[in-house]
Every structure is written in structure tokens, then in C-alpha cells.
Scaffold this motif. Structure first.
Motif, PDB file in Angstrom:
ATOM      1  N   LYS A 190       1.026  -6.067  -7.116  1.00  0.00           N
ATOM      2  CA  LYS A 190       0.648  -6.869  -8.379  1.00  0.00           C
ATOM      3  C   LYS A 190       0.518  -6.316  -9.532  1.00  0.00           C
ATOM      4  O   LYS A 190       1.186  -6.497 -10.585  1.00  0.00           O
ATOM      5  CB  LYS A 190      -0.748  -7.889  -8.024  1.00  0.00           C
ATOM      6  CG  LYS A 190      -0.553  -8.822  -7.089  1.00  0.00           C
ATOM      7  CD  LYS A 190      -1.788  -9.581  -7.217  1.00  0.00           C
ATOM      8  CE  LYS A 190      -3.233  -8.948  -6.864  1.00  0.00           C
ATOM      9  NZ  LYS A 190      -4.443  -9.854  -6.926  1.00  0.00           N
ATOM     10  N   GLU A 191       0.090  -4.737  -9.531  1.00  0.00           N
ATOM     11  CA  GLU A 191      -0.113  -4.034 -10.651  1.00  0.00           C
ATOM     12  C   GLU A 191       1.484  -3.772 -11.089  1.00  0.00           C
ATOM     13  O   GLU A 191       1.523  -3.817 -12.484  1.00  0.00           O
ATOM     14  CB  GLU A 191      -0.644  -2.899 -10.216  1.00  0.00           C
ATOM     15  CG  GLU A 191      -2.210  -3.161 -10.211  1.00  0.00           C
ATOM     16  CD  GLU A 191      -2.820  -3.556 -11.345  1.00  0.00           C
ATOM     17  OE1 GLU A 191      -2.762  -3.119 -12.421  1.00  0.00           O
ATOM     18  OE2 GLU A 191      -3.630  -4.667 -11.197  1.00  0.00           O
TER      19      GLU A 191
ATOM     20  N   ASN B 182      -1.998  -5.148  -3.829  1.00  0.00           N
ATOM     21  CA  ASN B 182      -2.537  -4.952  -5.353  1.00  0.00           C
ATOM     22  C   ASN B 182      -1.648  -4.128  -5.966  1.00  0.00           C
ATOM     23  O   ASN B 182      -1.339  -4.390  -7.033  1.00  0.00           O
ATOM     24  CB  ASN B 182      -3.850  -4.202  -5.135  1.00  0.00           C
ATOM     25  CG  ASN B 182      -5.009  -5.255  -4.738  1.00  0.00           C
ATOM     26  OD1 ASN B 182      -4.797  -6.516  -4.600  1.00  0.00           O
ATOM     27  ND2 ASN B 182      -6.124  -4.719  -4.075  1.00  0.00           N
TER      28      ASN B 182
ATOM     29  N   ASN C  45      -7.856  -9.615  -0.900  1.00  0.00           N
ATOM     30  CA  ASN C  45      -8.546  -8.668  -1.783  1.00  0.00           C
ATOM     31  C   ASN C  45      -9.261  -7.728  -1.235  1.00  0.00           C
ATOM     32  O   ASN C  45      -9.918  -7.678  -0.019  1.00  0.00           O
ATOM     33  CB  ASN C  45      -9.879  -9.483  -2.725  1.00  0.00           C
ATOM     34  CG  ASN C  45     -10.563  -8.644  -3.508  1.00  0.00           C
ATOM     35  OD1 ASN C  45     -11.473  -7.880  -3.244  1.00  0.00           O
ATOM     36  ND2 ASN C  45     -10.101  -8.927  -4.942  1.00  0.00           N
TER      37      ASN C  45
ATOM     38  N   ARG D 218      -3.945  -3.342   0.047  1.00  0.00           N
ATOM     39  CA  ARG D 218      -3.519  -2.033  -1.078  1.00  0.00           C
ATOM     40  C   ARG D 218      -2.381  -2.090  -1.691  1.00  0.00           C
ATOM     41  O   ARG D 218      -2.101  -2.056  -2.752  1.00  0.00           O
ATOM     42  CB  ARG D 218      -3.894  -0.835  -0.097  1.00  0.00           C
ATOM     43  CG  ARG D 218      -3.574   0.333  -1.231  1.00  0.00           C
ATOM     44  CD  ARG D 218      -3.705   1.813  -0.489  1.00  0.00           C
ATOM     45  NE  ARG D 218      -2.747   2.039   0.627  1.00  0.00           N
ATOM     46  CZ  ARG D 218      -1.662   2.438   0.301  1.00  0.00           C
ATOM     47  NH1 ARG D 218      -1.345   2.654  -0.862  1.00  0.00           N
ATOM     48  NH2 ARG D 218      -0.506   2.223   1.324  1.00  0.00           N
TER      49      ARG D 218
END
Length: 538
Positions: free
Chosen positions: A180-181, A177, A35, A174
Motif C-alpha cells: 500500500k505504501e 502495508n 491491519n 506487513r
């Protein structure tokens, strides 16, 4: 001399071991979670704890650094206040971006080049480290101390190593993420696509690059009786005895040559299930990015179902046309539109409803019409009917019929609202009398100037519906309520509006009434309580 140097060497070794331990421990903390915000917190906390600084803050670039003029503080530690942003045009940020090197200020009083590195006026020395990768600027880590000359070689070594390690970890977070998006967006698009396919009335099947079933919408699953294990089944094997050879050849040609076939007609036959589908088929190649062929799309239009739907649509359209023809002359437009949208309110045959019925009859009509030409009499009646009927329709009433010189109307058919119906009906009756008594009226002129109207109303249950023969049907009302209203019209004197007790009970106190002697009407054993409506007071 030898022993002194030996001691110094050992001391240096101890420092190196301690530095290595700090880096290893911090790196272990950084690898526990991918994270991004968690990694930033570990970076700030560990940099401050290990160096024993008084303040630490991480300033982050936006997702598009070239479009932002400031860096935003997303994490800080220390009891002193720190600015929320860091100006990208400051000498500190410009130097770090250009050189990608760490900046150290050992004494605030002697530094004139990088004032923004001091996060709070209480601080005396500072260090700012770029958290960069070769391809991306992530942020800047700034630490401050209340002591001069605080950031020595050992602290610099630790922070420099930590910043390089954190840069890689934060960049990985980064990218993770972003992945994942992107995956969420792809999943959302897939769900959206499937929902569109599922809502299609056509039978849709997609084939993979090997010519096997890949996806079928709900209509195709039901239409072709596919089980849950259909993905991977050969299209040719499944349709071999169910489609014609010409259709199968077209599917094969599209699959091998990417040639499109549109509007193919044929018949799907499943002898085992005794099922047939008369279809029109479109066959198209399924293309991916850069022109890569992914498979084939088959869209079957079930023409049998289409014809059935068209028949149903024609029936609905005809029903609406009949309703419009039946009521457009006798109801207000909003009521007609409501009936068109709710055709079930107008049933064939009859249905019991609560309604208020009005009869308005011309007084003196018989003597007036003696010796007059029929054309003249009709002209006089039509002039009166034009304005009286408009009052009925504008008050949401239904014109049932004209009986000679009498208007028969009802409120509560085809749509019911009992109290409102009675109020609208009585209000309409008063408006008609007001029209007749007006000196500016456009009817009842010349020989007809002395004509008056008597009106009777009654509320109760009646039967409303389409009555007649197969050749002609009309929507009308019948029943005891209608008969009583007709009898009251005969009781009413010229210019009066006579109502029954059942109508009065629905009027609240909106009207001024005059109680009359109960009257006995044909078909009723007991006298009926009646009232003359004088005016509306609210």
C-alpha cells in the motif's frame, strides 16, 4: 482395565477437541483484518485468554532488524509493569534468534539462563515464542504466570500453533502495508509527473507500444483539439493529414527502431478548424527499466507562441528599461525597483494622486549672479544641487525638475502614502536648511557664502504622468497643488520652511510650528493659512 483406558482416551480426545476449537476460533479472529497492529492485539489477547496467563507482551523488531539493538514493546496485557524494550544482546533473544525455538521457564528460582523472560518480578513461570518467518523476524511473544510449572504440554501446543499461524498472518499484513505504501508513492509520483507535464508550455504526447495515444498534457489537448476519449487513438490516423509525410515517417521510425529525432521543423495544419501551428518537434523512445521500450514521446514546441511570448517579454523589458531610465536619477533605488516590479503605477498620460510638493529657491541669487561667469555660477549651483538632491532622494522624494536656481520635488508620486509623504517632505526641507546653516558645508563658498534658501510646501491632489510629445515625454506633475506650493516658496523668507494647513494636518505633532498671518496667493479668492516649521521634535 479396559474401561479405565477407555476413559483416559476420551479425556484426551476432549482436550484435543478443545485445543482445536481454540485454534480455529483464534484463526478466525486473525483473518478478519489485515491491519498489522490489529493482528498483534488479537495475538496477545487470545494467547492470554486461552492460556489464562497473567501477563502477555509482544516485542517487535524494527523494519531493519540488523540495524537495531532492541525490540520495542508495541502491545501488552496485564496489570503489572513491563519494560518498554527487550535487549537483542540478552541471552533470551540471542537463543531464540539462533535456534528459532520456543523457550519455557517453569520455575523462576531454578532458571539462571534467561532472566529477561520474566517480565515482572511477581511472575514465577514464562514462555517466549518467536514470531518469525523463514525470511523475516517480526517479533517475540512473551507470556508470564504467577504460578510455577504453569506452561504445560496443552498450553505449549496451543501457543506454538498460534505463533506459527500468527507469523504468517503478520508477515502478510506487513507485506500488504508495504504494498500500500509503495502504491501511494507510485500514485504520488504519477500525480507529480502529471503536474509537471501539465505545467509545460510545450505540447507533450506519449504513445503506447502499439503507437496509440496514451497521455497528452493540457497544452497538447488544447493545441490539437483532442477530446476526452483521445487515449487509444492511433497517432498515425490522427496526424495523417495534419503533419507532413517526413514527420510521420520519423515518428514511425522512432517507434519501431528507437532512433531519436531532435529539432524537426514543420507545420501542423487542421483545415477543418482553420488552425496552424509552426512547430519544432523532438521525438524520443520512452524506455522502462532494464531497457524495455514502453512507447514514444513527442514534444512539440509551438514556435508561433514562443515568438509571441518573446515579443511580450521584449515589451515588458523595454517598459522596465524606460522606467529605470526615467526615474533612476530622481528616485531612490528601492522606489525605482518597486516601479520596475509594478509598471502599472506609471501610466501613459496622467493620473490623479495625493502628494506633497516642495519648491526650494535660492535667496540673493539674482544679485549674486550679476557679473559672474556662467561656468562659475553653474559650478556653485551644481555643488548645492548635489547635496540637496541627495536629501530629497534619501527621503523617498521625486525630483521633478530644476527651474533655474529652484528645486521642484514631490512626495507621493509615483507611489502614494499620504501622511508619510508629508512627514518625509517637511523633514527633508528642514534637512536642506540644516545643510545650508552648517559651518561644514561644501557649497555656497566664496562669493556665494551669503546665499540662503526659502522653501514652500503644500499637500493636495495633482495630476502626475507622462507628458510631452511622441518625440519626448517626461514624467511630471501639474495642477493647483503645484501652483500653491510655488507661490508659498515666494512667501518664505531666507532660511524658512513655510507649509499650508493641508500639510500641517498630516504631520501629527512631530514638528514645532509657528503660525503666520494668512496670505493671499494668485488664483485663490480666500487667504491661505500658513505655518513656519521651526524644528522636528519627535
Amino acid at each position: 482395565m479396559f474401561r479405565k483406558n477407555k476413559v483416559k482416551k476420551k479425556a484426551g480426545s476432549v482436550k484435543n477437541i478443545t485445543l482445536m476449537d481454540d485454534i480455529i476460533r483464534t484463526s478466525n479472529l486473525l483473518t478478519r483484518d489485515m491491519n498489522f497492529n490489529h493482528l498483534v492485539s488479537v495475538l496477545v489477547e487470545q494467547s492470554l485468554d486461552v492460556t489464562r496467563s497473567d501477563m502477555a507482551a509482544y516485542f517487535s523488531y524494527s523494519e531493519e532488524p540488523e540495524k537495531k539493538t532492541t525490540l520495542t514493546r508495541i502491545y501488552k496485557r496485564g496489570r503489572w509493569d513491563v519494560a518498554e524494550t527487550l535487549d537483542r544482546k540478552s541471552s533470551l533473544v540471542e537463543f531464540i534468534e539462533e535456534s528459532e525455538e520456543t523457550v519455557i521457564v517453569l520455575m523462576k528460582k531454578k532458571d539462571r539462563h534467561f532472566p529477561s523472560i520474566i517480565l515482572n518480578e511477581t511472575m514465577e513461570s514464562a514462555i517466549a515464542l518467536p514470531i518469525f518467518t523463514p525470511d523475516f523476524k517480526l517479533g517475540i511473544l512473551i507470556l508470564n504466570s504467577v504460578h510455577n510449572n504453569y506452561y504445560n504440554h496443552n498450553r505449549f501446543q496451543f501457543l506454538n500453533s498460534l505463533s506459527k499461524l500468527a507469523s504468517g498472518m503478520l508477515n502478510n499484513a506487513r507485506l500488504f502495508n508495504e504494498m500500500k505504501e509503495s502504491y501511494k508513492k507510485i500514485e504520488g509520483l504519477e500525480r507529480y509527473q502529471k503536474s509537471i507535464f501539465s505545467s509545460m508550455t510545450d505540447l507533450l504526447i506519449t504513445l503506447d507500444s502499439a503507437g496509440n495515444f496514451y497521455y497528452a498534457n493540457n497544452e497538447a489537448i488544447a493545441g490539437f483539439n483532442l477530446n476526452e476519449n483521445y487515449p487509444g487513438i492511433s497517432c498515425t490516423d490522427f496526424f495523417e493529414k495534419k503533419l507532413s509525410k517526413s514527420v510521420l515517417n520519423s515518428i514511425e521510425e522512432c517507434h519501431t527502431s528507437s532512433h531519436e529525432f531532435l529539432g524537426l521543423k514543420g507545420m501542423y495544419k487542421d483545415k477543418e478548424l482553420d488552425k496552424e501551428i509552426d512547430f519544432q518537434l523532438n521525438i524520443s523512445p520512452l524506455m522502462g527499466t532494464r531497457g524495455k521500450k514502453l512507447g514514444t514521446v513527442l514534444i512539440f514546441n509551438d514556435e508561433t507562441k514562443t515568438r509571441n511570448l518573446q515579443k511580450k517579454m521584449n515589451i515588458v523589458t523595454e517598459e522596465r528599461r524606460q522606467i529605470k531610465d526615467m526615474f533612476s536619477r530622481y528616485l531612490s533605488k528601492d522606489l525605482v525597483n518597486s516601479l520596475i516590479n509594478q509598471p502599472e503605477l506609471v501610466k501613459l498620460g496622467g493620473a490623479q494622486k495625493q502628494a506633497t510638493v516642495l519648491f526650494a529657491d535660492i535667496r540673493g541669487y539674482t544679485s549674486f549672479s550679476e557679473g559672474k561667469e556662467p561656468a562659475y555660477i553653474i559650478e556653485i549651483l551644481n555643488e548645492y544641487f548635489d547635496e540637496a538632491v541627495e536629501k530629497v532622494i534619501s527621503s523617498h522624494g521625486f525630483i521633478d525638475k530644476f527651474i533655474g536656481d529652484c528645486i521642484m520635488a514631490a512626495w507621493g508620486v509615483p507611489m502614494v502614502s499620504e501622511q508619510e509623504d508629508a512627514i518625509n517632505a517637511v523633514t527633508c526641507a528642514l534637512e536642506i536648511q540644516k545643510l545650508i546653516n552648517s559651518k561644514k558645508r561644501h557649497f555656497f563658498k566664496g562669493y556665494a557664502e551669503n546665499l540662503k534658501v526659502g522653501i514652500g510646501l503644500h499637500s493636495g491632489f495633482l495630476v502626475a504622468g507622462n507628458l510631452g510629445s511622441s518625440r519626448r515625454m517626461d514624467y511630471t506633475i501639474i495642477g493647483d497643488t503645484v501652483n500653491i506650493a510655488a507661490r508659498l516658496e515666494g512667501v518664505a523668507e531666507a532660511g524658512e520652511v513655510i507649509i499650508t494647513q493641508s500639510t500641517k494636518e498630516k504631520l501629527s505633532d512631530l514638528f514645532r510650528l509657528e503660525k503666520r498671518t494668512p496670505v493671499k496667493v494668485k488664483g485663490k479668492s480666500k487667504p491661505i493659512h500658513i505655518y513656519n516649521v521651526l524644528e522636528r521634535i519627535k
